[in-house]
Design a protein around this motif. Structure first.
Motif, PDB file in Angstrom:
ATOM      1  N   ASP A  61       7.475  -7.731  11.028  1.00 26.86           N
ATOM      2  CA  ASP A  61       7.663  -6.670  12.009  1.00 26.86           C
ATOM      3  C   ASP A  61       6.436  -6.569  12.901  1.00 26.86           C
ATOM      4  O   ASP A  61       5.467  -7.298  12.732  1.00 26.86           O
ATOM      5  N   LYS A  62       6.484  -5.690  13.853  1.00 24.39           N
ATOM      6  CA  LYS A  62       5.386  -5.506  14.814  1.00 24.39           C
ATOM      7  C   LYS A  62       4.558  -4.261  14.489  1.00 24.39           C
ATOM      8  O   LYS A  62       3.745  -3.835  15.294  1.00 24.39           O
ATOM      9  N   THR A  63       4.761  -3.694  13.309  1.00 23.48           N
ATOM     10  CA  THR A  63       4.009  -2.514  12.911  1.00 23.48           C
ATOM     11  C   THR A  63       2.558  -2.897  12.643  1.00 23.48           C
ATOM     12  O   THR A  63       2.282  -3.906  11.987  1.00 23.48           O
ATOM     13  N   CYS A  64       1.642  -2.103  13.169  1.00 23.03           N
ATOM     14  CA  CYS A  64       0.227  -2.387  12.953  1.00 23.03           C
ATOM     15  C   CYS A  64      -0.580  -1.090  13.024  1.00 23.03           C
ATOM     16  O   CYS A  64      -0.059  -0.043  13.404  1.00 23.03           O
ATOM     17  N   THR A  65      -1.839  -1.196  12.645  1.00 24.25           N
ATOM     18  CA  THR A  65      -2.758  -0.066  12.680  1.00 24.25           C
ATOM     19  C   THR A  65      -4.008  -0.479  13.436  1.00 24.25           C
ATOM     20  O   THR A  65      -4.623  -1.503  13.104  1.00 24.25           O
ATOM     21  N   VAL A  66      -4.364   0.295  14.456  1.00 18.08           N
ATOM     22  CA  VAL A  66      -5.607   0.090  15.196  1.00 18.08           C
ATOM     23  C   VAL A  66      -6.609   1.090  14.648  1.00 18.08           C
ATOM     24  O   VAL A  66      -6.298   2.273  14.498  1.00 18.08           O
ATOM     25  N   GLU A  67      -7.792   0.605  14.352  1.00 21.69           N
ATOM     26  CA  GLU A  67      -8.834   1.458  13.800  1.00 21.69           C
ATOM     27  C   GLU A  67     -10.117   1.226  14.590  1.00 21.69           C
ATOM     28  O   GLU A  67     -10.498   0.085  14.827  1.00 21.69           O
ATOM     29  N   ILE A  68     -10.739   2.317  15.029  1.00 24.51           N
ATOM     30  CA  ILE A  68     -12.059   2.214  15.645  1.00 24.51           C
ATOM     31  C   ILE A  68     -13.000   3.111  14.854  1.00 24.51           C
ATOM     32  O   ILE A  68     -12.638   4.217  14.460  1.00 24.51           O
ATOM     33  N   GLU A  69     -14.189   2.572  14.610  1.00 21.41           N
ATOM     34  CA  GLU A  69     -15.144   3.309  13.791  1.00 21.41           C
ATOM     35  C   GLU A  69     -16.554   3.038  14.301  1.00 21.41           C
ATOM     36  O   GLU A  69     -16.934   1.895  14.543  1.00 21.41           O
ATOM     37  N   LEU A  70     -17.305   4.118  14.470  1.00 17.54           N
ATOM     38  CA  LEU A  70     -18.700   4.027  14.862  1.00 17.54           C
ATOM     39  C   LEU A  70     -19.546   4.291  13.626  1.00 17.54           C
ATOM     40  O   LEU A  70     -19.484   5.372  13.044  1.00 17.54           O
ATOM     41  N   VAL A  71     -20.283   3.292  13.204  1.00 17.24           N
ATOM     42  CA  VAL A  71     -21.189   3.427  12.065  1.00 17.24           C
ATOM     43  C   VAL A  71     -22.554   2.950  12.527  1.00 17.24           C
ATOM     44  O   VAL A  71     -22.707   1.795  12.931  1.00 17.24           O
ATOM     45  N   LEU A  72     -23.508   3.876  12.468  1.00 10.89           N
ATOM     46  CA  LEU A  72     -24.873   3.598  12.922  1.00 10.89           C
ATOM     47  C   LEU A  72     -24.849   3.079  14.355  1.00 10.89           C
ATOM     48  O   LEU A  72     -24.456   3.804  15.250  1.00 10.89           O
TER      49      LEU A  72
END
Length: 174
Positions: A61-72
């Motif tokens: 399928d085309k299901t996905c998760t976009v994640e953005i994270e700022l660490v330091l």
């Protein structure tokens, strides 16, 4: 006590062409909110390329998760999908209309890679270095002003707005 706070945003979606533009605008708005404006163009380009790969290649399928994270001092952008097949970097010519996405991600990012998740999928990610101003803004809590200081700050802002013109800014890019 958290000495180095992190910031995190997750968006789940179907990687369809109409949704890719929406996610690009969400990422841009989130980076503006975090005061990471210098990273917007590269992050938006990278997430567009990764979502386009999910749209074109991911199965079942085309299901996905976009994640953005700022660490330091790093912004990590990742896209997780349900296809365990790892992406292949192509040797595309400069005039080719497809096959250059991962090369573009590599060109605009500090680093990138792929992490298999067994038979359940993979995560493709890239990192960008955060500007110094954003790191210091993220590390300090907002100041609370009281009494005379508040009045003086408002007076300074009022006098500046009479003489200086500041451009309007939108929270969401078009």
């Amino acid at each position: 006590m958290i000495s180095h706070p992190n910031r995190h945003c997750t968006v789940e979606l179907q990687a369809l062409p109409s949704r890719i533009g929406q996610v690009r605008r969400i990422v841009s708005a989130q980076l503006r909110y975090w005061h990471l404006d210098p990273l917007i163009d590269r992050a938006a380009l990278g997430v567009t390329e990764l979502l386009t790969n999910v749209h074109r290649h991911a199965r079942p399928d085309k299901t996905c998760t976009v994640e953005i994270e700022l660490v330091l001092d790093r912004l990590m952008v990742s896209v997780r999908d349900h296809d365990p097949r790892l992406p292949v970097v192509c040797d595309a010519d400069s005039l080719d209309t497809c096959g250059r996405g991962l090369a573009m991600v590599a060109a605009v990012s500090e680093s990138w890679g792929v992490r298999p998740e067994g038979d359940t999928g993979k995560v493709v990610w890239f990192t960008l270095t955060a500007p110094v101003a954003a790191k210091s803004a993220a590390a300090r809590p907002p100041r609370r002003m009281t009494g005379e200081k508040t009045t003086r700050v408002f007076a300074e802002v009022e006098s500046r707005t009479r003489t200086e013109r500041t451009p309007a800014r939108s929270a969401v890019a078009g």
